[in-house]
Motif scaffolding. Sequence first.
Motif, mmCIF file in Angstrom:
data_model
loop_
_atom_site.group_PDB
_atom_site.id
_atom_site.type_symbol
_atom_site.label_atom_id
_atom_site.label_comp_id
_atom_site.label_asym_id
_atom_site.label_seq_id
_atom_site.Cartn_x
_atom_site.Cartn_y
_atom_site.Cartn_z
ATOM 1 N N ARG A 11 -150.459 -36.366 -33.547
ATOM 2 C CA ARG A 11 -151.277 -35.241 -33.083
ATOM 3 C C ARG A 11 -152.471 -35.067 -33.997
ATOM 4 N NH1 ARG A 11 -150.049 -31.434 -36.642
ATOM 5 N NH2 ARG A 11 -151.176 -29.807 -35.532
ATOM 6 N N VAL A 12 -153.522 -34.471 -33.440
ATOM 7 C CA VAL A 12 -154.709 -34.138 -34.223
ATOM 8 C C VAL A 12 -155.003 -32.658 -33.992
ATOM 9 C CG1 VAL A 12 -157.166 -34.549 -34.578
ATOM 10 C CG2 VAL A 12 -155.636 -36.471 -34.094
ATOM 11 N N GLU A 13 -155.044 -31.920 -35.074
ATOM 12 C CA GLU A 13 -155.193 -30.473 -35.011
ATOM 13 C C GLU A 13 -156.653 -30.071 -34.870
ATOM 14 O OE1 GLU A 13 -154.587 -27.060 -38.379
ATOM 15 O OE2 GLU A 13 -152.865 -28.374 -37.968
ATOM 16 N N GLU A 14 -156.873 -29.032 -34.069
ATOM 17 C CA GLU A 14 -158.196 -28.425 -34.003
ATOM 18 C C GLU A 14 -158.198 -27.051 -34.657
ATOM 19 O OE1 GLU A 14 -161.684 -28.001 -30.747
ATOM 20 O OE2 GLU A 14 -159.904 -26.778 -30.333
ATOM 21 N N LEU A 15 -157.334 -26.141 -34.201
ATOM 22 C CA LEU A 15 -157.319 -24.770 -34.707
ATOM 23 C C LEU A 15 -155.892 -24.240 -34.750
ATOM 24 C CD1 LEU A 15 -160.115 -23.225 -32.429
ATOM 25 C CD2 LEU A 15 -160.385 -23.787 -34.857
ATOM 26 N N VAL A 16 -155.631 -23.334 -35.704
ATOM 27 C CA VAL A 16 -154.442 -22.493 -35.669
ATOM 28 C C VAL A 16 -154.924 -21.061 -35.513
ATOM 29 C CG1 VAL A 16 -152.376 -21.716 -36.862
ATOM 30 C CG2 VAL A 16 -153.154 -24.079 -37.151
ATOM 31 N N LEU A 17 -154.393 -20.354 -34.520
ATOM 32 C CA LEU A 17 -154.880 -19.028 -34.176
ATOM 33 C C LEU A 17 -153.773 -17.995 -34.263
ATOM 34 C CD1 LEU A 17 -156.777 -20.030 -30.908
ATOM 35 C CD2 LEU A 17 -157.818 -19.644 -33.153
ATOM 36 N N ASP A 18 -154.152 -16.770 -34.608
ATOM 37 C CA ASP A 18 -153.278 -15.627 -34.396
ATOM 38 C C ASP A 18 -153.304 -15.289 -32.915
ATOM 39 O OD1 ASP A 18 -152.846 -15.508 -37.088
ATOM 40 O OD2 ASP A 18 -153.825 -13.575 -37.413
ATOM 41 N N GLU A 19 -152.135 -15.157 -32.308
ATOM 42 C CA GLU A 19 -152.035 -14.822 -30.889
ATOM 43 C C GLU A 19 -151.329 -13.488 -30.771
ATOM 44 O OE1 GLU A 19 -153.165 -15.237 -27.421
ATOM 45 O OE2 GLU A 19 -152.871 -17.331 -28.012
ATOM 46 N N ASP A 20 -152.018 -12.495 -30.270
ATOM 47 C CA ASP A 20 -151.431 -11.167 -30.148
ATOM 48 C C ASP A 20 -150.154 -11.227 -29.312
ATOM 49 O OD1 ASP A 20 -151.312 -8.340 -28.574
ATOM 50 O OD2 ASP A 20 -152.243 -8.102 -30.557
ATOM 51 N N VAL A 21 -149.193 -10.383 -29.654
ATOM 52 C CA VAL A 21 -147.911 -10.416 -28.953
ATOM 53 C C VAL A 21 -148.035 -10.011 -27.488
ATOM 54 C CG1 VAL A 21 -146.500 -10.111 -31.012
ATOM 55 C CG2 VAL A 21 -147.313 -8.098 -29.767
ATOM 56 N N SER A 22 -149.197 -9.476 -27.090
ATOM 57 C CA SER A 22 -149.410 -9.207 -25.666
ATOM 58 C C SER A 22 -149.372 -10.492 -24.841
ATOM 59 C CB SER A 22 -150.741 -8.489 -25.452
ATOM 60 O OG SER A 22 -151.833 -9.293 -25.883
ATOM 61 N N LEU A 23 -149.390 -11.645 -25.523
ATOM 62 C CA LEU A 23 -149.207 -12.931 -24.833
ATOM 63 C C LEU A 23 -147.972 -12.892 -23.948
ATOM 64 C CD1 LEU A 23 -149.919 -16.084 -24.687
ATOM 65 C CD2 LEU A 23 -148.153 -16.322 -26.446
ATOM 66 N N LEU A 24 -146.893 -12.261 -24.468
ATOM 67 C CA LEU A 24 -145.627 -12.139 -23.741
ATOM 68 C C LEU A 24 -145.302 -10.655 -23.653
ATOM 69 C CD1 LEU A 24 -143.681 -14.978 -25.610
ATOM 70 C CD2 LEU A 24 -144.750 -15.150 -23.352
ATOM 71 N N LYS A 25 -145.492 -10.067 -22.493
ATOM 72 C CA LYS A 25 -145.459 -8.602 -22.377
ATOM 73 C C LYS A 25 -144.091 -7.996 -22.673
ATOM 74 C CE LYS A 25 -144.732 -8.413 -17.341
ATOM 75 N NZ LYS A 25 -145.303 -7.908 -16.058
ATOM 76 N N HIS A 26 -143.025 -8.801 -22.592
ATOM 77 C CA HIS A 26 -141.688 -8.263 -22.839
ATOM 78 C C HIS A 26 -141.258 -8.403 -24.299
ATOM 79 C CE1 HIS A 26 -141.102 -7.633 -18.567
ATOM 80 N NE2 HIS A 26 -141.399 -8.894 -18.330
ATOM 81 N N PHE A 27 -142.069 -9.050 -25.106
ATOM 82 C CA PHE A 27 -141.734 -9.221 -26.522
ATOM 83 C C PHE A 27 -141.873 -7.877 -27.226
ATOM 84 C CE2 PHE A 27 -142.541 -10.178 -30.950
ATOM 85 C CZ PHE A 27 -141.688 -11.236 -31.217
#
Length: 292
Positions: A11-27
């Motif tokens: 694999r070749v990495e581009e970015l690591v991002l913070d993803e808000d937990v709203s990504l999964l509404k039931h989390f």
Amino acid sequence: MIQIGDFGISRVEELVLDEDVSLLKHFGEETVAEHGGWLIPDFYNPERNCFYSMIHSWILRTPDKTIVIDTAGGDDKDRPLSPRFDHNKTGFLERLAAAGVQPEDVDMVLLTHLHVDHVGWNTRLQDGTWVPTFPNAEYVATATELEVRDPKRGAAEKPPQAWTTYLDSVQPIVDAGQMRVVEGTETIMPGIDLVPLPGHAPGMVGIRVRGGGKEALFIADAMHQPIQIYHPEWSSKYCENPELANETRAKMLKYAADEGALILPAHFVAPYCGYVRSGPNGYVFERPSETP
């Protein structure tokens, strides 16, 4: 590198991002209480209340070909609807070269779907013009994805800001005669098959690789976070048809568990991939013994 018979996976990495937990509404807090022991600190940050998300390309090497699976977000792209991919400078091509791959070495680019973070390095800016990043490659995308993203066809009713990804990262490939249009069920070459995974995107496909008695399945965005292995009924906020995405994910997880296939999602952070095992209350995530 992971070996599946004669196939090598890296694999070749581009970015690591913070993803808000709203990504999964039931989390929520109950999920953290139950699963925090393995989610923290690798996948979830409780202080910032966010997931970690990876943007990368998979590299699949056959004995005589180099294949790139999805091309991340890209540099210099105008992304009014996706600020985190807007006019980036990522150093991706330098990391690709460090992995031993020059753009002209790539024989094929397999596009699981045509979302903004999967097609960006299809093209690069050269003298003010978007040109194919991989000049010798055959790019592969499904007819469904091309239909729904094309401003002259399925995307005609969307605002012009939604057209930029297609116009700068897909249309130049079509214009260069480098796009191979597929239905999404084809055998690309011996040991490499396309597998329909609709829901997150209408024409999304996975890539199944078989060799040496082993199997790997690149699952694109059928899952964004490993917690979805425990909750297959949770679709992300980016899924265009959440109900269908739920059905596809359930089928994919059963297949992976039954076949012992290594799953390689598009956005998991380290260890980037893993196995789905059947547990007493559903599925569980098992880390691989080696990482790409």
